[in-house]
Scaffold this active site. Sequence first.
Site, PDB file in Angstrom:
ATOM      1  N   ILE A 133       0.847  -1.183   0.000  1.00  0.00           N
ATOM      2  CA  ILE A 133       0.000   0.000   0.000  1.00  0.00           C
ATOM      3  C   ILE A 133       0.886   1.237   0.000  1.00  0.00           C
ATOM      4  CG2 ILE A 133      -1.994  -1.065   1.103  1.00  0.00           C
ATOM      5  CD1 ILE A 133      -1.065   0.063   3.754  1.00  0.00           C
ATOM      6  N   SER A 134       0.383   2.311  -0.612  1.00  0.00           N
ATOM      7  CA  SER A 134       1.076   3.583  -0.685  1.00  0.00           C
ATOM      8  C   SER A 134       2.379   3.415  -1.462  1.00  0.00           C
ATOM      9  CB  SER A 134       1.302   4.136   0.725  1.00  0.00           C
ATOM     10  OG  SER A 134       1.688   5.492   0.676  1.00  0.00           O
ATOM     11  N   ASN A 135       3.537   3.716  -0.847  1.00  0.00           N
ATOM     12  CA  ASN A 135       4.793   3.471  -1.540  1.00  0.00           C
ATOM     13  C   ASN A 135       4.961   1.996  -1.858  1.00  0.00           C
ATOM     14  OD1 ASN A 135       5.619   6.114  -1.626  1.00  0.00           O
ATOM     15  ND2 ASN A 135       6.937   5.984   0.178  1.00  0.00           N
ATOM     16  N   GLY A 157      -2.481  -1.250  -3.287  1.00  0.00           N
ATOM     17  CA  GLY A 157      -3.435  -0.332  -2.676  1.00  0.00           C
ATOM     18  C   GLY A 157      -2.899   1.082  -2.679  1.00  0.00           C
ATOM     19  N   HIS A 396      -6.456   8.261   2.352  1.00  0.00           N
ATOM     20  CA  HIS A 396      -5.184   7.546   2.324  1.00  0.00           C
ATOM     21  C   HIS A 396      -4.834   6.854   3.636  1.00  0.00           C
ATOM     22  CE1 HIS A 396      -1.385   6.782   0.215  1.00  0.00           C
ATOM     23  NE2 HIS A 396      -0.810   6.898   1.392  1.00  0.00           N
TER      24      HIS A 396
END
Length: 755
Positions: A133-135, A157, A396
């Site tokens: 997820i994210s990075n 994600g 986020h």
Amino acid sequence: MPRNAASSSPPRRVRAASTARSPWPVPWALPKGCAVAYTDKGAGTDYFDLAERRGVRVDGTNGGADDVLAFKPDSTATSGVAFKHAHSKDNPEADWGRHVKQAAEYGLRALTEALPQQAPFTFDNTRVIAVGISNGGGAVLRAAELDGDWLKGVVAGEPNVYVDAAGSRTLYDYTTEAALLMPCALPKLGLPAVPDVAQRCAAAVAAGLIAGADLPAQQAAAYDALHAHGWTDEALRAGSISVTFDLWRAVAVTYASAYGRYGAGEEPCIAGFGAINADGTPRAITATERAAWWSDASGIPPGAGVAFRVAKPTEPHDALNCLRALWTGSDAAATRVKEGIAATKASLPRKNLPIMVVHGLDDGLIPAAFSSAPYAAAAKAGGADLRYWQVRNAQHFDAFLGLPQYGAAYLPLLPYVYRALDRVWGAHRQRRGAAGRRRHRDDAARHGQGARSEPSRAAVERTDGARHPDVRRVRHAGPVVVSPPATPMPQSAATTCCPDRSVGTARNSRHAEARHEAAGMCHEGFAEPARMLNPWGAIPAVPPFVLPMDSAYVEAANADCVPYAPGWLHTGRLPEPRSGPRDAPILLLQINPSYDVATMREALSDVSVAEQRAALADEQAAHACLARGDAWWRRAFAQPIARFGQVRVAQAVCSVEYFPYPSQRFAHAHWRLPSQEYQFALVRKALARGALIVVTRGLSLWLGAVPELAAQRDRTVLLSRNPQRVSISPGNLPDGGFARVLAAIETAGTRVAAG
């Protein structure tokens, strides 16, 4: 790593961790017998005190420069703090995909050493799924573009990903833009102004980003500029928390140093990183702060006693303008940073690799319009096997849902990531089962034997107008948009559980119900979660009697089962998720339906199929088995029937099965089907209206799916004393429970008569 790893081709999954270390993949992976290997992508929490020459060992303890440290900077600087992401001089983001593969290779080696009897573990005999997820989401997408068949599936994600496609923007571009303009623009959305809003707007005017003679005009100009560059109101609202936490500037200073491959003490636009006093002046790091780095640091200051230092603490806007110029300018420093950014550009994934991308449409840190949306469009145009889910009212940071305002307005994204993992997992199990069935048919043909008939591709894919959810089959479907409610709800003391093991924040029943319903709708693209939709009207009219949204799961569950074995799901019999009026005053919670062994090989008549399909679709129909007087139900409700008669009891009772598909023995507790969200929503609806709920079997499963049941135990939720023999009688219910059942039936009869 699980103790009971499978002996033959045990599946594996690899997760590329985002900046904050988190065990979130573990609840999904370990119950399935998977090992989990992490990577910090070269951007972990390994800090180094340049003054004291002390850093963090690999075990998390502090050590000196002569020890084996997780990160030791190549720098002669004598003050401040260095950390790996900003000061490794490696531009780690350019190699995030390679880091994911290295983590998988490490996991295989660790398994080989830990389980020598089953060794070797290789990419050829071990299934690897990458998820982040994210990075981490960007990292696994970068891994998807690497050559070779080493990776079997990807779930990303809210990914930080940049691709050469229309609409795509780099993280550094929109981060530095937001740092300058968003604080000025937010009052246009009715959000509170930051304390120094006038100075922020004036700085943006001075930098030539906006114009305006007074503060309202400047705020309007900032808002219009962000809109013109692709920011939505939803992203701006969610992004306001990044303004509050000064996150935009924090990201910009760290990534500028990383992209430019700057060392400690060389960072552009700031005076380095380290501890600061309240007035912004530098101070020394304490031993207590150093000791907490490994456990408390996020990987990007400020935090854990480390902040970024600016040359003029009273004029922070100078640093922001400098950071923005590294993107818009053309001098040597800007060229250096932009070359590093270009090295992070993603390529298209390899074909025939199942990929699921999940992103909240309210994401204010990594807006979907700048990242996942253009990536998904480019990948699908290039022939990638990719599905893209967009979730409304998800932003986020799931961790921020503990804040009352955020928790009331937003939903967690992680449950949808778990659901995407289930989808990729089910697709692979389905392929494995299909391959085994093909081998069985080939062997039978070679020996002159008749093979068991299989449903045709057309039959399996018949969806009555809905898209098939199987990742393998639907390669170019458009984004699935999920629409949970946006209206803030009042808080309550009840804690609800998100789909697939993710615990959410406090909600009232209506919010929780809509959230769980939306999770189920995600797979078929429903866009109206305000009312509870019954998916069972889409059950096919011919076998296999399986909802399209469940087909990949059911086929995977049956892949390794012999037909008509106790754990085999009989798809020649219609499922029974619910029987009876959905608003009945009594809900009977059971585990899963069975079927008549004596007639299990016989086909159902057309009349029987039509009647059962009609009952599934009609949520107000009386309980069919009670109305007919079927033997099992007649025995279970013998005493209420003796008092009120079959017809009246059939109007008062709704039975709900935890797992809807029939088998001789329940062996599917580890499966969570998309359609089950409908049953769970029925139970929440019943709790909300104060219905009497009798749990006959599967208490732990029902509590896991609907934890609100625990709060009403012995009040409106009654537990059967003997789960092996269901009997609605005084001896099998808690004290006073049978009288309450009779009173509920009496109430239902009065209501029916009045109607």
